[in-house]
Design a protein around this motif. Structure first.
Motif, mmCIF file in Angstrom:
data_model
loop_
_atom_site.group_PDB
_atom_site.id
_atom_site.type_symbol
_atom_site.label_atom_id
_atom_site.label_comp_id
_atom_site.label_asym_id
_atom_site.label_seq_id
_atom_site.Cartn_x
_atom_site.Cartn_y
_atom_site.Cartn_z
ATOM 1 N N GLU A 1 -54.019 38.806 -33.214
ATOM 2 C CA GLU A 1 -54.081 40.195 -33.655
ATOM 3 C C GLU A 1 -53.460 41.170 -32.673
ATOM 4 N N ALA A 2 -52.930 40.639 -31.590
ATOM 5 C CA ALA A 2 -52.302 41.527 -30.606
ATOM 6 C C ALA A 2 -50.996 42.083 -31.169
ATOM 7 N N ASP A 3 -50.595 43.235 -30.646
ATOM 8 C CA ASP A 3 -49.318 43.817 -31.063
ATOM 9 C C ASP A 3 -48.177 43.234 -30.236
ATOM 10 N N LEU A 4 -48.517 42.813 -29.022
ATOM 11 C CA LEU A 4 -47.484 42.337 -28.108
ATOM 12 C C LEU A 4 -48.036 41.202 -27.249
ATOM 13 N N LEU A 5 -47.250 40.156 -27.075
ATOM 14 C CA LEU A 5 -47.672 39.058 -26.203
ATOM 15 C C LEU A 5 -46.895 39.097 -24.892
ATOM 16 N N LEU A 6 -47.609 38.974 -23.791
ATOM 17 C CA LEU A 6 -46.936 38.765 -22.512
ATOM 18 C C LEU A 6 -47.002 37.272 -22.276
ATOM 19 N N PHE A 7 -45.844 36.675 -22.347
ATOM 20 C CA PHE A 7 -45.720 35.237 -22.301
ATOM 21 C C PHE A 7 -45.502 34.870 -20.823
ATOM 22 N N VAL A 8 -46.599 34.495 -20.142
ATOM 23 C CA VAL A 8 -46.559 34.315 -18.686
ATOM 24 C C VAL A 8 -46.237 32.865 -18.304
ATOM 25 N N THR A 9 -45.262 32.705 -17.432
ATOM 26 C CA THR A 9 -44.869 31.369 -16.961
ATOM 27 C C THR A 9 -44.859 31.369 -15.433
ATOM 28 N N ASP A 10 -45.272 30.260 -14.849
ATOM 29 C CA ASP A 10 -45.175 30.091 -13.399
ATOM 30 C C ASP A 10 -43.713 29.758 -13.079
ATOM 31 N N ALA A 11 -42.990 30.763 -12.566
ATOM 32 C CA ALA A 11 -41.552 30.600 -12.323
ATOM 33 C C ALA A 11 -41.276 29.532 -11.281
ATOM 34 N N ALA A 12 -42.239 29.305 -10.398
ATOM 35 C CA ALA A 12 -42.005 28.385 -9.287
ATOM 36 C C ALA A 12 -42.335 26.939 -9.640
ATOM 37 N N ILE B 1 -42.878 39.635 -24.491
ATOM 38 C CA ILE B 1 -42.056 39.799 -23.294
ATOM 39 C C ILE B 1 -42.260 38.542 -22.456
ATOM 40 N N GLU B 2 -41.162 37.918 -22.068
ATOM 41 C CA GLU B 2 -41.270 36.747 -21.198
ATOM 42 C C GLU B 2 -41.469 37.225 -19.766
ATOM 43 N N VAL B 3 -42.571 36.795 -19.176
ATOM 44 C CA VAL B 3 -42.870 37.203 -17.805
ATOM 45 C C VAL B 3 -42.850 35.969 -16.910
ATOM 46 N N PHE B 4 -41.944 35.959 -15.950
ATOM 47 C CA PHE B 4 -41.920 34.859 -14.988
ATOM 48 C C PHE B 4 -42.665 35.317 -13.748
ATOM 49 N N ASN B 5 -43.817 34.701 -13.529
ATOM 50 C CA ASN B 5 -44.692 35.111 -12.432
ATOM 51 C C ASN B 5 -44.466 34.229 -11.202
ATOM 52 N N LYS B 6 -45.088 34.602 -10.113
ATOM 53 C CA LYS B 6 -44.997 33.884 -8.832
ATOM 54 C C LYS B 6 -43.572 33.932 -8.276
ATOM 55 N N ALA B 7 -42.878 35.039 -8.547
ATOM 56 C CA ALA B 7 -41.505 35.204 -8.056
ATOM 57 C C ALA B 7 -41.460 35.077 -6.534
ATOM 58 N N ASP B 8 -42.583 35.398 -5.877
ATOM 59 C CA ASP B 8 -42.621 35.295 -4.406
ATOM 60 C C ASP B 8 -42.450 33.867 -3.917
ATOM 61 N N ARG B 9 -42.667 32.908 -4.803
ATOM 62 C CA ARG B 9 -42.570 31.504 -4.386
ATOM 63 C C ARG B 9 -41.236 30.843 -4.747
ATOM 64 N N LEU B 10 -40.319 31.643 -5.287
ATOM 65 C CA LEU B 10 -39.042 31.056 -5.719
ATOM 66 C C LEU B 10 -38.118 30.779 -4.537
ATOM 67 N N GLN B 11 -37.364 29.710 -4.666
ATOM 68 C CA GLN B 11 -36.339 29.379 -3.673
ATOM 69 C C GLN B 11 -35.185 30.365 -3.851
ATOM 70 N N PRO B 12 -34.421 30.599 -2.781
ATOM 71 C CA PRO B 12 -33.278 31.512 -2.914
ATOM 72 C C PRO B 12 -32.342 31.042 -4.037
ATOM 73 N N GLY B 13 -31.886 31.990 -4.823
ATOM 74 C CA GLY B 13 -30.944 31.652 -5.896
ATOM 75 C C GLY B 13 -31.610 31.286 -7.205
ATOM 76 N N GLU B 14 -32.884 30.957 -7.105
ATOM 77 C CA GLU B 14 -33.578 30.483 -8.303
ATOM 78 C C GLU B 14 -33.827 31.601 -9.313
ATOM 79 N N SER B 15 -34.082 32.802 -8.803
ATOM 80 C CA SER B 15 -34.375 33.890 -9.743
ATOM 81 C C SER B 15 -33.133 34.223 -10.577
ATOM 82 N N GLU B 16 -31.959 34.125 -9.961
ATOM 83 C CA GLU B 16 -30.713 34.369 -10.715
ATOM 84 C C GLU B 16 -30.606 33.344 -11.858
ATOM 85 N N LEU B 17 -30.982 32.129 -11.534
ATOM 86 C CA LEU B 17 -30.921 31.048 -12.521
ATOM 87 C C LEU B 17 -31.826 31.353 -13.722
#
Ligand SMILES: Nc1nc2c(ncn2[C@@H]2O[C@H](COP(=O)(O)OP(=O)(O)OP(=O)(O)O)[C@@H](O)[C@H]2O)c(=O)[nH]1
Ligand SMILES: [Mg+2]
Length: 447
Positions: free
Chosen positions: A293-304, A330-346
């Protein structure tokens, strides 16, 4: 011993007598999207969350599981040896076993408890359920799981001989007799009736929120992705956060104030997992209605997490199952602080619309908030209204439920240009004006 068996080395630490010692067993079907090693690593986390210590693991390559015994008979013998060698008292299968497979394996491994992935998840759920609704839902799922298995050897006799620990919470507090099928069925219908009552109350609350025109956001995602941490970060709530699977079972709804001042609600929900038992999704239907019944889903993923794409797929499948896959999200990639360099661009290249955040450090949260605001304003109608000073309540409503584009105080009242969903816009019937008025109350175009 097979080359793929792995026995955990003794760490020299004292053995914890109260913990179950588990051997993990997986069938490798050659899935490239979800390699068996990853699946067993997840099973290990599940086992640990349930309170067991994993002492060994083993796999068998099979295109299709053996219909009678799931793994081959020879393999089952090997598992028996592994159990002896490691002094294990629990064998955990990485998939759901059919009732007859369960009974046959029980026969082949008479000295240990045998549980499948579903039973293990149910055990964790039983440990983590706190609300009345959560407890009812878990017990319903347990009873439905047990019903077709009562006939088999798996019943209480063996369990009682083997004592407590993981799996012993099944039907906790019930007498022997009650495990009889008829009583199980009766219990199932009682639980369903109780759940219908709880669901009705919850439904009323949801309806009230819907009537008030509150825009509703729900967090969904794989277990341990950081949904509760994100809810806490966004709203200052203090929902339990743990580095374990299925920390959250009950949904929590909090008020979230967007940068423009508009108030929406945001709901934290139970996490999903690969091979999530169907019965569990069914039993958690009323909790999952929050998602529906939500209007919007925040689709949370562990990016790392190396398995992030497969985890997203598992989440999509559950959303499909509950009919919520077509909702705006909205796709939300969480734990961005744990990503390896270059991974967020990917990630951004692969998911151009995604927002990268760290619920832990707060990075990206502002962008996420403005994306939520953008979504919340979508589908709303723009209107210009003149609210007399006697109706301060309407100005307040506009601030809380709509997006304010401009606000001016003129002689005749407060002039607002706003974007509001239909239910809110409706409250301003009769107050709409054609265009913005000058501060003195005259029409700026001079017509
Ligand atoms: N490094 C890092 N860790 C995070 C972040 N967000 C959450 N975590 C950690 O990830 C673990 C799981 O967080 P939760 O918020 O409990 O995850 P969840 O999605 O609610 O999990 P379940 O309720 O178990 O399904 C905790 O140890 C958090 O501290 C983040 O942005 N960065
Ligand atoms: Mg949680």
């Amino acid at each position: 011993m097979c080359a793929r068996d792995r026995i955990y080395p003794h760490t020299g630490e004292e053995r914890q007598e109260d913990r179950d010692r588990a051997v993990l067993v997986g069938v490798d079907r050659g899935r490239s999207d979800w390699p068996i090693e990853e699946s067993l690593a997840e099973l290990e986390r599940l086992a640990e969350t349930a309170g067991a210590e994993v002492v060994a693991m083993t796999t068998q390559r099979l295109d299709r599981p053996n219909p009678r015994t799931f793994i081959g008979k020879g393999k089952a013998e090997q598992v028996g040896h592994l159990v002896e060698q490691t002094e294990a008292n629990l064998v955990l299968f990485d998939d759901e076993l059919t009732p007859s497979q369960q009974a046959n394996i029980d026969g082949l491994l008479p000295e240990v408890k045998v549980l499948d992935r579903t039973a293990l998840i149910l055990d964790i759920f039983a440990q983590h359920a706190t609300s009345r609704e959560g407890k009812l839902q878990v017990e319903l799922a347990q009873q439905e799981y047990l019903l077709p298995r009562l006939r088999g050897l798996w019943a209480h006799l063996k369990r009682e001989r083997l004592g407590g620990g993981v799996g012993a919470r099944f039907g906790a507090g019930e007498s022997q007799l009650e495990s009889d099928r008829r009583l199980t069925r009766k219990r199932i219908s009682e639980l369903k009736a109780d759940l219908r009552k709880v669901d009705k109350e919850r439904g009323l609350q949801r309806k009230a929120r819907a009537r008030a025109g509150v825009y509703r956001v729900a967090l969904v995602g794989y277990t341990n992705a950081g949904k509760s941490t994100l809810l806490n970060r966004l709203t200052g709530a203090s929902v339990l956060v743990y580095d374990m699977l299925f920390a959250t079972l009950d949904s929590t709804t909090r008020k979230l104030t967007l940068p423009e001042g508009r108030e929406v609600t945001i709901t934290d929900t139970v996490g999903f997992i690969n091979k999530l038992p169907h019965g569990l999704v069914e039993a958690f239907k009323s909790t999952l209605d929050e998602v529906n019944e939500a209007d919007l889903l925040l689709f949370v993923t562990d990016a790392a997490d190396t398995q992030r794409e497969a985890q997203m797929q598992a989440v999509r499948e559950v959303l499909q199952e509950i009919g919520a896959h077509a909702k705006p999200g909205i796709e939300v990639f969480n734990k961005a602080d744990r990503l390896q360099p270059g991974e967020s661009e990917l990630i951004v290249r692969r998911h151009p619309k995604a927002v990268l955040v760290s619920a832990l450090t707060g990075d990206g949260i502002e962008e996420l908030l403005s994306r939520i605001a953008e979504e919340a304003a979508r589908g709303a109608t723009a209107l210009t209204v003149l609210v007399p000073y006697t109706r301060g309540d309407l100005v307040k409503l506009a601030h809380e439920r709509a997006q304010i584009i401009s606000e001016r105080h003129i002689e005749a009242g407060t002039q607002l240009v706003l974007r509001a969903p239909a239910e809110v816009a409706h409250e301003f019937d009769g107050l709409e004006i054609e265009a913005e008025l000058d501060p003195d109350g005259s029409n700026p175009t001079g017509e």
